[in-house]
Structures are given as C-alpha cells and as structure tokens.
Design a protein around this motif. Structure first.
Motif, mmCIF file in Angstrom:
data_model
loop_
_atom_site.group_PDB
_atom_site.id
_atom_site.type_symbol
_atom_site.label_atom_id
_atom_site.label_comp_id
_atom_site.label_asym_id
_atom_site.label_seq_id
_atom_site.Cartn_x
_atom_site.Cartn_y
_atom_site.Cartn_z
ATOM 1 N N LEU A 287 0.843 -1.188 0.000
ATOM 2 C CA LEU A 287 0.000 0.000 0.000
ATOM 3 C C LEU A 287 0.886 1.249 0.000
ATOM 4 N N PRO A 288 0.448 2.319 -0.662
ATOM 5 C CA PRO A 288 1.270 3.544 -0.706
ATOM 6 C C PRO A 288 1.329 4.294 0.618
ATOM 7 N N ILE A 289 0.463 3.959 1.557
ATOM 8 C CA ILE A 289 0.586 4.468 2.927
ATOM 9 C C ILE A 289 0.711 3.267 3.850
ATOM 10 N N SER B 237 -7.183 0.605 0.176
ATOM 11 C CA SER B 237 -6.731 0.076 -1.117
ATOM 12 C C SER B 237 -7.515 0.703 -2.266
ATOM 13 N N TYR B 238 -8.825 0.791 -2.115
ATOM 14 C CA TYR B 238 -9.625 1.386 -3.186
ATOM 15 C C TYR B 238 -9.248 2.845 -3.406
ATOM 16 N N HIS B 239 -9.156 3.596 -2.296
ATOM 17 C CA HIS B 239 -8.912 5.035 -2.400
ATOM 18 C C HIS B 239 -7.532 5.346 -2.985
ATOM 19 N N PHE B 240 -6.512 4.607 -2.545
ATOM 20 C CA PHE B 240 -5.134 4.944 -2.916
ATOM 21 C C PHE B 240 -4.574 4.131 -4.081
ATOM 22 N N GLU B 241 -5.225 3.012 -4.420
ATOM 23 C CA GLU B 241 -4.670 2.162 -5.492
ATOM 24 C C GLU B 241 -5.587 2.048 -6.700
ATOM 25 N N LEU B 242 -6.890 1.942 -6.486
ATOM 26 C CA LEU B 242 -7.793 1.696 -7.618
ATOM 27 C C LEU B 242 -8.466 2.951 -8.135
ATOM 28 N N ALA B 243 -8.710 3.922 -7.258
ATOM 29 C CA ALA B 243 -9.456 5.107 -7.661
ATOM 30 C C ALA B 243 -8.553 6.214 -8.210
ATOM 31 N N ARG B 244 -7.259 5.920 -8.361
ATOM 32 C CA ARG B 244 -6.336 6.945 -8.841
ATOM 33 C C ARG B 244 -5.681 6.525 -10.156
#
Length: 249
Positions: free
Chosen positions: A73-75, A242-249
C-alpha cells in the motif's frame, strides 16, 4: 513462483535459507540446484534467485534478477485491535496481511474478555507472526507485518505518537450518522504517510477510552452506517484504503 522472506540479500547478491523455509524448499517443494524462487529481504527488496548449493541444513542462492513490482500500500496502515476472544485475531492477521496491513498491534482494552498471560502468550505471539508470514507469501507481499505482544492501553497511547494520522472505529459515530471523518482523513493522507486505526474488542471501546484517545490526537469515525464486528472492521478500512489509494487513482 514460491516466495520466501529472509533477513538480507548480501552485497554479493547471495541469499541464505535456513530453518522452516529450508525444510519447505527441500522436503515439501522438492527443489534442487538450479531451481528458482523469490526472496524478499527485511527492507522489502525482492529478487528472483537460483539455488546454487544445498547442504544438510542450508540453501545458498544467487540473485538472477531484481523485481521492481510494487505490491505494498502507498501508505502504511497499522491495525490496533482490542484483544478479542477465540481465534478472531488470527483471522484479522491473515486477511489483513492479504489486504496490505503494515502492522498489527493487539492491546488489552477495558472490555477485552481474554486475560493475557505473558508466560503462556509467547507461543501465541509466535503463531500470530507465522500466520502473517504465510499470508504475506501467499499474497505476494514484499513485507511481513510484525505482531508484538499485546500492549496495555497506556502503552498504546504512547506508541501512537509516531503516526501521522490516527483514527478510532467508534460505533456510536455510526449510530449518529457520521459519514465524513474517515473520508476527510483519506483526503489528507499522502504517499508515505502512516495511519493507525484503533478497533475495540467485542464489547467495543468505553467512552473513557475513546475520550483518552481523542485527547491524544485520534479522530473517531464511523465505518459506514452498519455496525461491524471486531474482526470485520479492520478488513473494511484496509479495503477502503486500497480502493482510495490504489484503484481510484
């Protein structure tokens, strides 16, 4: 390709496998000299390695190529779980590792039913870390989450000082219809930041515990309009991250 976690890959680009992983490679996987597997070191570096030597208790391997794929994860998300009963924490550790948690921090909450015995607990902590390691291998993580012995509540508060953002999963916020606090935290987080999420045991956190956490910079949040079990809430927030930082960007 099979994945193993080791302390380090040397400057000479060599890897050494011993212990349980040695047994798994030789006895279970039946690998031989020339076979390949992936090594991950304690710094999160990954490399495809080739077995060059097998002794009675050790495998030596050489790096064939470094792997640059990013699976973390990026965070960094740490899950602090109020000690639950039964094997619920094992479930959280296994599934939470698959979902990208960086760390699990069990703590003894006022409503924790389980009474922690330090002497008997060492084997349980060992088992928790083994579960995390196996889940990290299965999910192609480059880092294995660490699980310490359960902290006391005051120790958890002290430990929280090192995090960029801190939230509490609080069911009373869900009952009041609170919807924006968690999303607001997500919008403030940037790559490399750290997030600590505190989740109570089966009976939830007491008002006193929530108040003390808030006094130390925690934000109380709902995780949607439904009341989640103690073993479900960590998986919800990790999936949301995961959705906010990996899939929604």
């Amino acid at each position: 390709m099979q994945r193993y976690f080791i302390n380090e890959i040397t400057e000479e680009q060599k890897a050494m496998i011993m212990g349980d992983d040695f047994h798994h490679i030789v006895r279970v996987m039946r690998m031989e000299v020339g076979d390949h597997f992936i090594c991950c070191d304690s710094k999160g570096k990954q490399a495809q390695c080739e077995i060059t030597e097998i002794t009675n208790d050790m495998i030596l391997a050489s790096v064939v190529e470094w792997i640059e794929t990013q699976t973390e994860l990026p965070i960094t998300v740490s899950i602090a779980s109020g000690l639950p009963k039964g094997d619920k924490l094992e479930y959280v550790i296994q599934k939470g590792t698959e979902l990208g948690a960086n760390e699990f921090v069990p703590f003894i909450a006022a409503r924790s039913i389980v009474k922690w015995d330090e002497k008997k607990g060492a084997k349980k902590v060992e088992r928790w870390n083994k579960i995390a390691k196996e889940a990290a291998e299965q999910s192609h993580r480059s880092v294995v989450p660490v699980i310490p012995s359960p902290k006391r509540f005051n120790e958890l508060i002290s430990y929280s000082d090192g995090f960029d953002y801190k939230v509490i999963a609080y069911e009373e916020e869900a009952k009041r219809g609170e919807k924006s606090a968690l999303a607001s935290i997500f919008n403030k987080l940037t790559v490399g930041d750290s997030l600590l999420v505190v989740i109570g045991p089966e009976g939830g956190l007491t008002e006193k515990e929530v108040s003390e956490l808030q006094d130390h910079g925690f934000v109380s949040c709902s995780f949607g309009p439904r009341i989640l079990r103690t073993e479900t809430a960590p998986l919800y927030v990790l999936s949301a991250v995961s959705y906010h930082f990996e899939l929604a960007r």
